[in-house]
Design a protein around this motif. Structure first.
Motif, mmCIF file in Angstrom:
data_model
loop_
_atom_site.group_PDB
_atom_site.id
_atom_site.type_symbol
_atom_site.label_atom_id
_atom_site.label_comp_id
_atom_site.label_asym_id
_atom_site.label_seq_id
_atom_site.Cartn_x
_atom_site.Cartn_y
_atom_site.Cartn_z
ATOM 1 N N ARG A 1 40.030 39.163 38.782
ATOM 2 C CA ARG A 1 39.270 37.944 38.538
ATOM 3 C C ARG A 1 40.005 37.184 37.439
ATOM 4 N NH1 ARG A 1 32.877 38.345 39.539
ATOM 5 N NH2 ARG A 1 32.907 39.872 41.230
ATOM 6 N N TRP B 1 35.694 31.039 37.794
ATOM 7 C CA TRP B 1 36.601 32.164 37.978
ATOM 8 C C TRP B 1 37.061 32.196 39.430
ATOM 9 C CZ3 TRP B 1 37.815 36.273 34.409
ATOM 10 C CH2 TRP B 1 37.246 36.111 33.145
ATOM 11 N N ALA C 1 40.356 39.862 34.581
ATOM 12 C CA ALA C 1 39.781 41.208 34.625
ATOM 13 C C ALA C 1 40.308 41.905 35.866
ATOM 14 C CB ALA C 1 38.254 41.141 34.669
ATOM 15 N N GLU D 1 39.678 44.416 38.753
ATOM 16 C CA GLU D 1 38.651 45.146 39.498
ATOM 17 C C GLU D 1 39.198 46.449 40.047
ATOM 18 O OE1 GLU D 1 36.587 42.934 42.463
ATOM 19 O OE2 GLU D 1 35.962 41.342 41.101
ATOM 20 N N ARG E 1 44.837 48.797 35.098
ATOM 21 C CA ARG E 1 44.260 48.608 33.768
ATOM 22 C C ARG E 1 45.056 49.382 32.723
ATOM 23 N NH1 ARG E 1 39.335 50.193 36.292
ATOM 24 N NH2 ARG E 1 38.262 48.401 37.212
#
Length: 333
Positions: A249, A281, A306, A308, A314
Motif C-alpha cells: 500500500r 492510498w 506498507a 502486506e 518487511r
C-alpha cells in the motif's frame, strides 16, 4: 526475360546496397555479360545517377555522392523497416523536425507511401494500424521478428481473421495453436502479439520473434469492444507467475508510483479514502523472482508505504533502513 529497363533498375538497386561491386559480380547478378553491364552504367549516368568507376584489382562500380538523392528502390522488407523507423522516430520525437507546418518524419512517410505498390501499401498500412508503442525504446536489444510473419499477423488483425501459429516458448517447447489476434505491441525492443485462445477463452501474449510460422485460417471473429492490446500486454507482464507475490500500500499517485515501478512490472489500483479529504492510498501488486532490489526502489518513492506481503520483504526493508541509518551516522575519518 526482364526488359533492359528492369535490369538497369536492378543494377541501381545493387549499387544502392553499398560498397564496390565488380563488373563480373554485377554481370552474374543481372544475368548479362560484362559489356552489357557497362552499357547499363552509361544509362544510369545519362539519368544523372552518380555512378563512379573504381580502378584496380578489386575495382568496379559504386554509387557516389550526388547533389540530389538518386531514385530509391526498396524491397518489401526495406520499405517496412523504413516506415517503422519513421513511426518510432515520431513516437520518440527524434524526427520532429519542422517542414512547412509538418514534421520531416510525416512528410517522408507520405512520400514513401505514395510510391509504394498498392499491394504493399495496404499490407504496411495494416501493420501501422495494428501497432501500439508502449513507450520510448529503452536500452534492451531489439528482438527482430520475421517480416512475413509480421505482415501476415497485421493483415489478420485488420481483418479479424483467426491465425494458426507455430510457436517456440522460452523453455524451447514447440506448439501450434489457434489465436484470435487483437493487436501488435512494440515494448522495450520486442514485438508482441496479443489475442485470445478461442479453445479456452483465455488471453495470450506471444513474442513475435518466437513465432516460427503463421497462416491465416478461414472465417472471422468479432473482437471485444474497446480492446487495448498495450494494456493487456502490460497487465500480462505484471501478473506473470514468479517466485514472489508482493502486495503493497503506497500513499502516492499512480503516476508517481509508475515512475519507479512501471506498468509492465506493477499493477496499481486506487483504494477508497478512509474519510473525505484524506490522502488516497494505492494498492500495488507485482510478482518478482527476487526481493533484494525492492527496498531501495520503495525508498526512492519518497512516500509512505506498507508491506502486506510477503513478510520476508518487511525484514529486508528494516535491514535496508538500518544500513541507511548507520551510513547517515558515520563520520568520515
Amino acid at each position: 526475360m526482364p526488359r533492359p529497363t528492369a535490369r538497369v533498375l536492378a543494377l541501381l538497386e545493387l549499387l544502392q546496397s553499398g560498397g564496390v561491386r565488380t563488373v563480373a559480380e554485377l554481370a552474374d547478378r543481372l544475368g548479362v555479360d560484362e559489356r552489357t553491364v557497362r552499357r547499363y552504367v552509361d544509362h544510369l549516368l545519362d539519368l544523372d545517377v552518380p555512378v563512379e568507376s573504381v580502378r584496380g584489382r578489386y575495382g568496379g562500380y559504386r554509387l557516389g555522392a550526388g547533389y540530389r538523392l538518386p531514385p530509391l528502390m526498396l524491397s518489401d522488407d526495406e520499405a517496412l523497416a523504413v516506415l517503422l523507423g519513421l513511426v518510432a522516430g515520431r513516437h520518440t520525437g527524434l524526427t520532429a523536425v519542422a517542414d512547412a507546418g509538418h514534421t520531416a518524419g510525416e512528410t517522408a512517410t507520405a512520400k514513401i507511401r505514395r510510391v509504394l505498390p498498392e499491394r504493399l501499401r495496404q499490407r504496411l498500412d495494416a501493420v501501422l494500424d495494428a501497432l501500439t508503442l508502449t513507450a520510448a525504446p529503452g536500452s534492451r536489444a531489439t528482438a527482430v521478428p520475421d517480416s512475413q510473419v509480421l505482415l501476415t499477423v497485421a493483415d489478420a488483425v485488420r481483418g479479424h481473421r483467426p491465425l494458426a501459429v507455430r510457436y517456440t516458448a522460452a523453455d524451447g517447447r514447440r506448439s501450434e495453436r489457434t489465436l484470435h489476434p487483437y493487436g501488435l505491441v512494440a515494448h522495450e525492443g520486442r514485438w508482441y502479439l496479443t489475442g485470445v485462445d478461442p479453445a479456452v477463452g483465455e488471453d495470450r501474449t506471444l513474442r513475435l520473434d518466437r513465432v516460427a510460422g503463421v497462416r491465416t485460417l478461414p472465417g472471422a471473429f468479432e473482437p471485444p469492444a474497446a480492446v487495448d492490446p498495450a494494456e493487456r500486454l502490460l497487465h500480462g507482464l505484471a501478473t506473470a507467475p514468479y517466485r514472489y507475490r508482493v502486495v503493497l500500500r503506497v500513499r502516492s499517485t499512480a503516476e508517481r508510483i509508475h515512475l519507479r515501478l512501471p506498468a509492465s512490472v506493477a499493477v496499481v489500483r486506487e483504494l477508497p479514502a478512509a474519510e473525505p479529504g484524506a490522502a488516497r492510498w494505492n494498492r500495488v501488486e507485482l510478482r518478482v523472482d527476487r526481493l533484494d532490489w525492492l527496498p531501495a526502489v520503495l525508498a526512492s518513492l519518497d512516500a509512505p508505504f506498507a508491506v502486506e506481503e510477503p513478510a520476508e520483504l518487511r525484514t529486508l526493508v528494516a535491514a535496508f533502513a538500518e544500513r541507511l541509518a548507520e551510513s547517515a551516522a558515520r563520520v568520515p575519518d
